[in-house]
Design an enzyme around this catalytic site. Structure first.
Site, PDB file in Angstrom:
ATOM      1  N   ARG A  33      41.671  31.099  52.425  1.00  0.00           N
ATOM      2  CA  ARG A  33      42.106  31.865  51.248  1.00  0.00           C
ATOM      3  C   ARG A  33      43.103  32.933  51.671  1.00  0.00           C
ATOM      4  O   ARG A  33      42.819  33.738  52.569  1.00  0.00           O
ATOM      5  CB  ARG A  33      40.895  32.508  50.582  1.00  0.00           C
ATOM      6  CG  ARG A  33      41.231  33.531  49.496  1.00  0.00           C
ATOM      7  CD  ARG A  33      39.943  34.094  48.918  1.00  0.00           C
ATOM      8  NE  ARG A  33      40.178  35.179  47.960  1.00  0.00           N
ATOM      9  CZ  ARG A  33      39.852  36.457  48.154  1.00  0.00           C
ATOM     10  NH1 ARG A  33      39.272  36.818  49.306  1.00  0.00           N
ATOM     11  NH2 ARG A  33      40.084  37.361  47.235  1.00  0.00           N
ATOM     12  N   ARG A  74      42.415  50.087  37.519  1.00  0.00           N
ATOM     13  CA  ARG A  74      42.108  51.086  38.530  1.00  0.00           C
ATOM     14  C   ARG A  74      42.317  52.514  38.015  1.00  0.00           C
ATOM     15  O   ARG A  74      43.089  52.759  37.093  1.00  0.00           O
ATOM     16  CB  ARG A  74      43.000  50.886  39.766  1.00  0.00           C
ATOM     17  CG  ARG A  74      42.877  49.525  40.424  1.00  0.00           C
ATOM     18  CD  ARG A  74      43.827  49.403  41.604  1.00  0.00           C
ATOM     19  NE  ARG A  74      43.847  48.063  42.165  1.00  0.00           N
ATOM     20  CZ  ARG A  74      42.986  47.613  43.068  1.00  0.00           C
ATOM     21  NH1 ARG A  74      42.038  48.419  43.514  1.00  0.00           N
ATOM     22  NH2 ARG A  74      43.058  46.384  43.520  1.00  0.00           N
ATOM     23  N   LYS A 220      38.874  32.010  38.268  1.00  0.00           N
ATOM     24  CA  LYS A 220      37.867  32.947  38.757  1.00  0.00           C
ATOM     25  C   LYS A 220      37.089  33.508  37.563  1.00  0.00           C
ATOM     26  O   LYS A 220      37.664  34.098  36.657  1.00  0.00           O
ATOM     27  CB  LYS A 220      38.532  34.075  39.555  1.00  0.00           C
ATOM     28  CG  LYS A 220      39.186  33.567  40.836  1.00  0.00           C
ATOM     29  CD  LYS A 220      40.019  34.626  41.518  1.00  0.00           C
ATOM     30  CE  LYS A 220      39.184  35.739  42.090  1.00  0.00           C
ATOM     31  NZ  LYS A 220      40.026  36.716  42.845  1.00  0.00           N
ATOM     32  N   THR A 281      31.668  36.108  47.233  1.00  0.00           N
ATOM     33  CA  THR A 281      31.445  37.559  47.271  1.00  0.00           C
ATOM     34  C   THR A 281      30.125  37.961  47.936  1.00  0.00           C
ATOM     35  O   THR A 281      29.042  37.598  47.480  1.00  0.00           O
ATOM     36  CB  THR A 281      31.511  38.209  45.871  1.00  0.00           C
ATOM     37  OG1 THR A 281      32.636  37.698  45.151  1.00  0.00           O
ATOM     38  CG2 THR A 281      31.648  39.724  46.004  1.00  0.00           C
TER      39      THR A 281
END
Length: 478
Positions: A33, A74, A220, A281
């Site tokens: 990845r 963010r 995803k 994850t």
């Protein structure tokens, strides 16, 4: 018996050298990845070149997954780099504050739409849920909050909302710029972050097609509203080649307790719909700094394998960790251990299903025969597009599926399919009468078969034609 569950490893500063990539391939990495949230395109191009050179030297097929950054939501920055929030303190998220002027009382906000999407009493989660803020008021350009769970907070950490609800377009301008340069990289897979609808997949596919590319697209799954909407989730699964259970942001939004059942459901749904599924994850997070995984991490990986995931993914463990090669070996050993359980070798859920084509009928029949005839050591599948071995891999079997093809793109794409071993074999270079024997001889020469074994062979009557698989044989190994 070869390992059936595939391993995806993220490349980063700890693993991008030529030597480390070679060791990772030898340890068992099937797909690398490239995380487009970090590094430049030039960095990724150099790493991709090393990966392909090392795979060729070791005479194995390894895929490359380009993971687009997506719209990470963010906060801004702090004047001193980080602050500490105390429980009960008041804290403001202010769109008018300068980028790096944050203090313990307020911080800037890169995602200005938060003021339209947040409401009083909403719970905002910062830094992967480590910090919890309750919204007390929303004013012009400012979201006022009270700290529920405090702690240290550094600049530009991500924001999520408990239960979901923060939505931005899946493809950012950066993603579009990265896609425009994809012809230089030619990835086998492209992962789309923060997918919210099937339209995100179609848009990505169209942008890639404009560049002359047709990589497999991985959606995803990391938004609570996606897993909470049956129609939306089914649409995304239908549109994509596969999904990634991205447990970081998804777990923050739905809560870890709910994530357990959601992961199992997503793996099951993907397999039923003939889609690839990656579980990702924090799978062996402790090995960022420790040479050994915890027992809980081993169980976590094993449970994903038992549930039927095609692949398990390593992120920081290989990108920045101290022991990238060790963690791949540990994950490989864990997968092999889990695959010894009888549940990973039998499938029943399609026993009453009607098939839609001769190709699917042959694929399902081959797996059924392999599971019920002990003399069979594997299934050899002559394939052009990889569809038949993909269909076979949706059912559990203890037998390896040898995908024989002369199409390099197909072989690399099959690197994510559980139980499939991609092998280069040019069927068109042999006479039709000797093709079966040559295929078996080749697999035997690779060390997968022995004399007196039996093997199932599937192929199309017309070689090289897409979707034409219509023949199944059981042949002896001489």
């Amino acid at each position: 018996m070869p390992r059936r569950t595939k391993i995806v490893a993220t490349v980063g500063p700890a693993s991008q050298s030529e030597q480390c990539i070679a060791e990772l391939i030898e340890a068992g990495v099937n797909v690398f990845r490239l995380n487009f949230s970090h590094g430049s395109m030039e960095d990724h191009l150099a790493v991709a070149q090393r990966i392909r050179e090392q795979a060729e030297r070791q005479e194995v097929y390894v895929g490359i997954l380009a993971d687009l950054q997506g719209p990470k939501i963010r906060i801004g920055g702090f004047a001193n780099g980080k602050i500490t929030l105390e429980e009960g303190a008041l804290f403001s998220l202010d769109t008018g504050l300068e980028a790096d002027a944050g203090t313990a009382r307020s911080v800037g906000l890169e995602y200005t739409a938060l003021c339209q999407q947040a409401n009083r009493d909403d719970i905002l989660l910062l830094d992967d849920g480590r910090i919890r803020l309750q919204v007390t008021a929303v004013e012009a350009g400012v979201v006022e909050t009270q700290v529920l769970v405090g702690g240290e907070l550094s600049s530009r950490k991500g924001i999520n909302m408990l239960g979901g609800g923060l939505a931005a377009p899946a493809l950012t301008e950066k993603d579009r710029a990265d896609i425009a340069r994809m012809p230089e990289l030619r990835p086998d897979f492209v992962a789309v972050s923060f997918v919210s609808t099937a339209g995100d997949i179609f848009e990505t596919r169209d942008l890639l097609a404009e560049q002359g590319l047709e990589p497999a697209i991985i959606a995803k799954i990391e938004r609570a509203e996606v897993v909470g909407d049956e129609i939306t989730l089914k649409g995304i699964l239908s549109a994509a080649h596969g999904i990634m259970v991205a447990r970081g942001d998804l777990g923050v939004e739905v809560g870890d307790a709910s994530l357990i059942g959601i992961q199992k459901d997503l793996i099951s749904r993907a397999r039923r719909m003939d889609r690839i599924v990656i579980t990702a994850t924090q799978m062996m997070e402790s090995m960022i700094t420790s040479p050994m995984p915890t027992r809980a991490e081993v169980f976590d990986v094993a449970n994903a394998v038992l549930d039927g995931t095609d692949a398990v993914m390593l992120s920081a463990e290989t990108a920045t960790g101290k022991y990238p090669v060790n963690v791949v070996r540990a994950m490989s050993d864990t997968c092999l251990g889990a695959e010894e359980h009888p549940n990973t070798r039998r499938s029943r859920y399609r026993i009453d299903r009607e098939f839609n084509s001769a190709q699917e009928t042959v694929a399902m029949s081959a797996i059924y025969a392999a599971n019920h005839y002990s003399a069979v050591s594997g299934i050899a599948c002559l394939t052009q597009t990889g569809t038949t071995p993909l269909l076979m891999s949706r059912l559990s079997s203890g037998r390896p599926i040898f995908a024989l093809s002369n199409d390099i793109v197909t072989l690399r794409r099959l690197c994510l399919c559980r139980g499939v071993i991609p092998l280069y074999f040019d069927a068109e270079s042999f006479e039709h009468s000797e093709l079966d024997a040559r295929a078996i001889e080749y697999i035997k020469s690779c060390g997968y078969l022995a004399r007196d074994d039996a093997i199932i062979l599937t192929k199309g009557e017309m070689l090289g034609q897409r979707g034409a698989t219509n023949i199944i044989k059981i042949l002896p190994v001489l």
